[in-house]
Design an enzyme around this catalytic site. Structure first.
Site, PDB file in Angstrom:
ATOM      1  N   ARG A  80       0.853  -1.203   0.000  1.00 57.78           N
ATOM      2  CA  ARG A  80       0.000   0.000   0.000  1.00 57.78           C
ATOM      3  C   ARG A  80       0.890   1.256   0.000  1.00 57.78           C
ATOM      4  O   ARG A  80       2.125   1.159   0.058  1.00 57.78           O
ATOM      5  CB  ARG A  80      -0.905  -0.004   1.224  1.00 57.78           C
ATOM      6  CG  ARG A  80      -0.143   0.184   2.512  1.00 57.78           C
ATOM      7  CD  ARG A  80      -1.034   0.084   3.736  1.00 57.78           C
ATOM      8  NE  ARG A  80      -0.389   0.696   4.891  1.00 57.78           N
ATOM      9  CZ  ARG A  80      -0.689   0.413   6.150  1.00 57.78           C
ATOM     10  NH1 ARG A  80      -1.628  -0.468   6.416  1.00 57.78           N
ATOM     11  NH2 ARG A  80      -0.068   1.021   7.144  1.00 57.78           N
TER      12      ARG A  80
ATOM     13  N   ASP B  22       8.940 -10.365   6.543  1.00 57.32           N
ATOM     14  CA  ASP B  22       9.181  -9.365   7.581  1.00 57.32           C
ATOM     15  C   ASP B  22      10.640  -8.945   7.401  1.00 57.32           C
ATOM     16  O   ASP B  22      11.550  -9.746   7.626  1.00 57.32           O
ATOM     17  CB  ASP B  22       8.941  -9.990   8.963  1.00 57.32           C
ATOM     18  CG  ASP B  22       9.277  -9.037  10.092  1.00 57.32           C
ATOM     19  OD1 ASP B  22       9.852  -7.954   9.832  1.00 57.32           O
ATOM     20  OD2 ASP B  22       8.980  -9.373  11.252  1.00 57.32           O
ATOM     21  N   VAL B  23      10.850  -7.704   6.997  1.00 59.14           N
ATOM     22  CA  VAL B  23      12.219  -7.279   6.650  1.00 59.14           C
ATOM     23  C   VAL B  23      13.175  -7.316   7.848  1.00 59.14           C
ATOM     24  O   VAL B  23      14.395  -7.319   7.666  1.00 59.14           O
ATOM     25  CB  VAL B  23      12.242  -5.873   6.003  1.00 59.14           C
ATOM     26  CG1 VAL B  23      11.493  -5.862   4.686  1.00 59.14           C
ATOM     27  CG2 VAL B  23      11.703  -4.807   6.958  1.00 59.14           C
TER      28      VAL B  23
ATOM     29  N   SER C  86      13.222  10.468   5.666  1.00 55.87           N
ATOM     30  CA  SER C  86      12.059  11.318   5.965  1.00 55.87           C
ATOM     31  C   SER C  86      12.555  12.687   6.408  1.00 55.87           C
ATOM     32  O   SER C  86      13.668  12.810   6.941  1.00 55.87           O
ATOM     33  CB  SER C  86      11.247  10.685   7.104  1.00 55.87           C
ATOM     34  OG  SER C  86      10.294  11.597   7.604  1.00 55.87           O
TER      35      SER C  86
ATOM     36  N   TYR D 194      11.735   7.197  15.366  1.00 53.29           N
ATOM     37  CA  TYR D 194      11.598   7.317  13.902  1.00 53.29           C
ATOM     38  C   TYR D 194      12.632   8.301  13.331  1.00 53.29           C
ATOM     39  O   TYR D 194      13.263   8.028  12.307  1.00 53.29           O
ATOM     40  CB  TYR D 194      10.176   7.782  13.606  1.00 53.29           C
ATOM     41  CG  TYR D 194       9.772   7.846  12.159  1.00 53.29           C
ATOM     42  CD1 TYR D 194       9.417   6.685  11.457  1.00 53.29           C
ATOM     43  CD2 TYR D 194       9.689   9.064  11.491  1.00 53.29           C
ATOM     44  CE1 TYR D 194       9.002   6.761  10.128  1.00 53.29           C
ATOM     45  CE2 TYR D 194       9.274   9.146  10.174  1.00 53.29           C
ATOM     46  CZ  TYR D 194       8.936   7.994   9.493  1.00 53.29           C
ATOM     47  OH  TYR D 194       8.520   8.055   8.182  1.00 53.29           O
ATOM     48  N   ALA D 195      12.823   9.426  14.017  1.00 55.34           N
ATOM     49  CA  ALA D 195      13.795  10.428  13.543  1.00 55.34           C
ATOM     50  C   ALA D 195      15.206   9.846  13.546  1.00 55.34           C
ATOM     51  O   ALA D 195      15.988  10.052  12.601  1.00 55.34           O
ATOM     52  CB  ALA D 195      13.735  11.673  14.426  1.00 55.34           C
TER      53      ALA D 195
ATOM     54  N   ALA E  13      16.012   6.651  13.338  1.00 59.00           N
ATOM     55  CA  ALA E  13      16.104   5.627  12.291  1.00 59.00           C
ATOM     56  C   ALA E  13      16.254   6.275  10.917  1.00 59.00           C
ATOM     57  O   ALA E  13      17.075   5.838  10.097  1.00 59.00           O
ATOM     58  CB  ALA E  13      14.857   4.730  12.321  1.00 59.00           C
ATOM     59  N   LYS E  14      15.484   7.329  10.666  1.00 64.61           N
ATOM     60  CA  LYS E  14      15.513   7.964   9.349  1.00 64.61           C
ATOM     61  C   LYS E  14      16.819   8.733   9.121  1.00 64.61           C
ATOM     62  O   LYS E  14      17.308   8.835   7.993  1.00 64.61           O
ATOM     63  CB  LYS E  14      14.299   8.881   9.170  1.00 64.61           C
ATOM     64  CG  LYS E  14      12.972   8.131   9.075  1.00 64.61           C
ATOM     65  CD  LYS E  14      12.979   7.045   8.003  1.00 64.61           C
ATOM     66  CE  LYS E  14      11.603   6.576   7.593  1.00 64.61           C
ATOM     67  NZ  LYS E  14      11.652   5.439   6.653  1.00 64.61           N
TER      68      LYS E  14
HETATM   69  P1  NAD Z   1       2.286   2.857   5.080  1.00 62.39           P
HETATM   70  O1  NAD Z   1       2.118   2.623   6.534  1.00 62.39           O
HETATM   71  O2  NAD Z   1       1.093   3.226   4.275  1.00 62.39           O
HETATM   72  O3  NAD Z   1       2.962   1.564   4.398  1.00 62.39           O
HETATM   73  C1  NAD Z   1       4.072   0.933   4.962  1.00 62.39           C
HETATM   74  C2  NAD Z   1       4.072  -0.521   4.537  1.00 62.39           C
HETATM   75  O4  NAD Z   1       5.208  -1.161   5.137  1.00 62.39           O
HETATM   76  C3  NAD Z   1       2.824  -1.290   4.984  1.00 62.39           C
HETATM   77  O5  NAD Z   1       2.234  -1.966   3.897  1.00 62.39           O
HETATM   78  C4  NAD Z   1       3.357  -2.246   6.044  1.00 62.39           C
HETATM   79  O6  NAD Z   1       2.646  -3.471   6.118  1.00 62.39           O
HETATM   80  C5  NAD Z   1       4.794  -2.444   5.564  1.00 62.39           C
HETATM   81  N1  NAD Z   1       5.646  -2.946   6.636  1.00 62.39           N
HETATM   82  C6  NAD Z   1       5.695  -2.538   7.925  1.00 62.39           C
HETATM   83  N2  NAD Z   1       6.565  -3.291   8.622  1.00 62.39           N
HETATM   84  C7  NAD Z   1       7.081  -4.194   7.761  1.00 62.39           C
HETATM   85  C8  NAD Z   1       8.031  -5.238   7.901  1.00 62.39           C
HETATM   86  N3  NAD Z   1       8.616  -5.504   9.079  1.00 62.39           N
HETATM   87  N4  NAD Z   1       8.332  -5.967   6.794  1.00 62.39           N
HETATM   88  C9  NAD Z   1       7.743  -5.723   5.604  1.00 62.39           C
HETATM   89  N5  NAD Z   1       6.841  -4.742   5.418  1.00 62.39           N
HETATM   90  C10 NAD Z   1       6.512  -3.984   6.490  1.00 62.39           C
HETATM   91  O7  NAD Z   1       3.435   3.945   4.970  1.00 62.39           O
HETATM   92  P2  NAD Z   1       3.857   4.959   3.788  1.00 62.39           P
HETATM   93  O8  NAD Z   1       3.348   6.287   4.159  1.00 62.39           O
HETATM   94  O9  NAD Z   1       3.542   4.393   2.453  1.00 62.39           O
HETATM   95  O10 NAD Z   1       5.439   4.988   4.024  1.00 62.39           O
HETATM   96  C11 NAD Z   1       6.382   4.280   3.231  1.00 62.39           C
HETATM   97  C12 NAD Z   1       7.786   4.692   3.656  1.00 62.39           C
HETATM   98  O11 NAD Z   1       7.946   6.099   3.473  1.00 62.39           O
HETATM   99  C13 NAD Z   1       8.091   4.409   5.119  1.00 62.39           C
HETATM  100  O12 NAD Z   1       9.447   4.019   5.261  1.00 62.39           O
HETATM  101  C14 NAD Z   1       7.868   5.751   5.778  1.00 62.39           C
HETATM  102  O13 NAD Z   1       8.590   5.870   6.978  1.00 62.39           O
HETATM  103  C15 NAD Z   1       8.370   6.680   4.688  1.00 62.39           C
HETATM  104  N6  NAD Z   1       7.832   8.054   4.791  1.00 62.39           N
HETATM  105  C16 NAD Z   1       6.490   8.297   4.709  1.00 62.39           C
HETATM  106  C17 NAD Z   1       6.032   9.598   4.811  1.00 62.39           C
HETATM  107  C18 NAD Z   1       4.562   9.966   4.723  1.00 62.39           C
HETATM  108  O14 NAD Z   1       4.228  11.151   4.917  1.00 62.39           O
HETATM  109  N7  NAD Z   1       3.656   9.046   4.427  1.00 62.39           N
HETATM  110  C19 NAD Z   1       6.935  10.654   5.007  1.00 62.39           C
HETATM  111  C20 NAD Z   1       8.292  10.355   5.090  1.00 62.39           C
HETATM  112  C21 NAD Z   1       8.730   9.050   4.977  1.00 62.39           C
END
Ligand code: NAD
Length: 255
Positions: free
Chosen positions: A18, A65-66, A144, A156-157, A159-160
């Site tokens: 997703r 699971d990564v 991020s 989170y900060a 990790a990123k």
């Molecule tokens: P989301 O929560 O919609 O999707 C994240 C997906 O990662 C999910 O489908 C979840 O099942 C999967 N996931 C979680 N843990 C997992 C694991 N251990 N192994 C495999 N899959 C796993 O999030 P998103 O908004 O699409 O974010 C995607 C990436 O972008 C993330 O790394 C997030 O930190 C980063 N990000 C998002 C935003 C934002 O505003 N949405 C901003 C900055 C960074």
């Protein structure tokens, strides 16, 4: 330079069921890659595979699971057997466990570090040999704007920000094998992750978006396709001289 693996180009995208990951998987398929759509639940990946196949592309759903070393090994082996050796890796899987520092549990710290840092390390280590073998590869890590500091997100900060150091080190170590590594640091992107943030803050998603957009120079929220487009650029043949960079994709400047 021509990609020596063209014809059997395989991309692996984590967290692709997703949000941003799904958009990235669909975009890379449209760009001509066979795509491994990876997430915790294989069934949840199927709709993305269907979208790719309907558009004439090739994809498979893989549960992984990564943060689990054995699962990463098995999942990557399946990708190699069914799609071919991955030469593009997008480390996108992510979770949030937000809380102010004094309320943050050790478990919430470990979970976030596990998925973002350990997960990106395990997946990249499992795939790098396929890239160095053919002398071509592309690694894209999702950082991020939170890496610059973000209230309620110490885990989170960290990790990123860690992923940025990881990315730069990969660029240094793997450059001579034709492999680039870059990070994308998105700002506010409309996905289930930001919807969960609104819920945590006790407001509707529309209210959160309206508040955030006030501070965004391009005056809109980001969408997953904004990030997919950036991944497509980093992965492209012409971006072979771009490595070790962190690109903020946030509708305005960040530093
Ligand atoms: P989301 O929560 O919609 O999707 C994240 C997906 O990662 C999910 O489908 C979840 O099942 C999967 N996931 C979680 N843990 C997992 C694991 N251990 N192994 C495999 N899959 C796993 O999030 P998103 O908004 O699409 O974010 C995607 C990436 O972008 C993330 O790394 C997030 O930190 C980063 N990000 C998002 C935003 C934002 O505003 N949405 C901003 C900055 C960074």
């Amino acid at each position: 330079m021509t990609d020596p693996t063209s014809g059997t180009r395989t991309a692996l995208v984590t967290g692709a069921a997703r949000g941003i990951g799904a958009a990235v998987a669909e975009r890379l398929a449209a760009d001509g890659f066979a795509v491994a759509v990876i997430d915790l639940d294989e069934a949840a990946c199927k709709p993305v595979v269907e979208v790719v196949e309907k558009a004439g592309g090739r994809a498979i759903a893989v549960s992984m699971d990564v943060a689990d070393e054995a699962a990463v090994k098995a999942g990557v082996e399946r990708v190699v057997a069914e799609l071919g050796p991955p030469t593009v890796v997008v480390n996108n899987a992510g979770v949030i466990r937000d809380n102010l520092l004094f309320k943050m549990s050790t478990q919430d710290w470990d979970t976030v570090m596990g998925v973002h840092l350990r997960g990106s390390f395990l997946v990249t280590r499992a795939c790098q040999g396929y890239m160095t073998q053919v002398g071509w590869g592309r690694i894209v890590n999702l950082s991020s704007t939170s890496a610059l500091g973000s209230r309620g997100q110490a885990n989170y900060a960290a990790a990123k920000a860690g992923l940025q150091g990881f990315t730069k080190t990969l660029a240094i170590e793997l450059g001579k094998f034709g492999v680039t590594a870059n990070a994308i640091a998105p700002g506010f992107i409309e996905t289930e992750m930001t919807m969960a943030t609104a819920q945590r803050m006790g407001m509707s998603f529309e209210t959160l978006r309206a508040q955030v957009v006030q501070e965004i120079p391009v005056a809109r929220g980001g969408v997953p396709e904004d990030i997919a487009h950036t991944v497509s650029f980093f992965v492209s043949e012409g971006a072979g001289y771009v490595s070790g960079q962190v690109l903020y994709v946030a509708g305005g400047p960040k530093d």
